[in-house]
Design an enzyme around this catalytic site. Structure first.
Site, PDB file in Angstrom:
ATOM      1  N   ASP A 163      -1.391   0.041  -0.070  1.00 14.85           N
ATOM      2  CA  ASP A 163      -0.497  -0.906  -0.729  1.00 14.85           C
ATOM      3  C   ASP A 163      -0.817  -0.917  -2.215  1.00 14.85           C
ATOM      4  O   ASP A 163      -1.974  -0.721  -2.621  1.00 14.85           O
ATOM      5  CB  ASP A 163      -0.666  -2.310  -0.150  1.00 14.85           C
ATOM      6  CG  ASP A 163      -0.115  -2.431   1.261  1.00 14.85           C
ATOM      7  OD1 ASP A 163       0.772  -1.638   1.616  1.00 14.85           O
ATOM      8  OD2 ASP A 163      -0.579  -3.306   2.006  1.00 14.85           O
ATOM      9  N   ASP A 177       7.068  -1.002   3.179  1.00 15.47           N
ATOM     10  CA  ASP A 177       7.295  -2.408   3.521  1.00 15.47           C
ATOM     11  C   ASP A 177       8.630  -2.885   2.962  1.00 15.47           C
ATOM     12  O   ASP A 177       9.383  -3.605   3.626  1.00 15.47           O
ATOM     13  CB  ASP A 177       6.162  -3.279   2.960  1.00 15.47           C
ATOM     14  CG  ASP A 177       4.816  -2.941   3.566  1.00 15.47           C
ATOM     15  OD1 ASP A 177       4.781  -2.452   4.706  1.00 15.47           O
ATOM     16  OD2 ASP A 177       3.794  -3.173   2.890  1.00 15.47           O
TER      17      ASP A 177
END
EC number: 3.4.23.36
Length: 204
Positions: A163, A177
């Site tokens: 991330d 995401d």
């Protein structure tokens, strides 16, 4: 005479004479039905092509961004994009989207794989362009994070997802995401509007 015809199997009515034989007009009817169904099949193939094109684009964008982040940003100071409101900061996330549920990595891996299978099966009756885009976003995002789960440390099906998008006062996430969330929102909107994947519209 009728008894003799019955014994030797000779039909004594026009219906009996035609029994077991195809009607002369059956073949043209079948050809007409096939011609009517051909555009629908072509439309379905185009929608499936859109689904996989969107999925491939989302997947490659996610994988490419993660490779760049790992090579250039991991173990370095975060990069400020909009002051401290938006930064790029590389982290490894063992949980689900936005860092939730780090203790259930394998479960999330199985869920992602199941989503991919469901989308692949649903594609067979896909006729709606908006649904094709929505499912493509879901598929690309799921594949992107599933790739991390399989190939990244600490192990197969337990890998931590990369991330890097870090808004202020919000969880850090990635492009996969984002694709999953956008696809999910679009599906909710389509469902509320009554549009089904096969292109039909229903009203409750």
């Amino acid at each position: 005479m009728a008894e003799a015809e019955r014994i030797i199997g000779t039909p004594d009515t026009p219906d009996a004479a035609g029994e077991g034989q195809e009607r002369p007009d059956a073949e043209p009817e079948r050809e007409q039905q096939e011609q009517e169904q051909a555009p629908e099949r072509t439309r379905g193939k185009r929608r499936v092509a859109v689904l996989f094109a969107v999925a491939l684009f989302a997947y490659l964008l996610d994988v490419g961004s993660k490779m760049l982040v790992v090579a250039k940003l991991e173990h370095h100071e975060p990069i400020e994009i909009i002051g401290d409101w938006l930064r790029f900061a590389a982290i490894r996330n063992a949980g689900a989207a936005f860092g939730f549920g780090e203790a259930f990595t394998i479960i999330f891996t199985v869920i992602a794989a199941a989503v991919i299978v469901v989308i692949a099966r649903l594609a067979r009756k896909l006729r709606s362009l908006p649904w094709a885009i929505a499912l493509g976003l879901l598929l690309g995002g799921a594949l992107g994070n599933l790739t991390d789960r399989i190939f990244r440390a600490p192990g197969v099906f337990e890998g931590a997802v990369v991330d890097f998008i870090a808004p202020k006062h919000f969880a850090v996430f990635n492009l996969a995401d984002s694709a999953i969330v956008c696809g999910g929102i679009l599906i909710v909107i389509l469902s509320f509007r009554g549009l089904d994947p096969d292109g039909t519209v229903h009203k409750d």
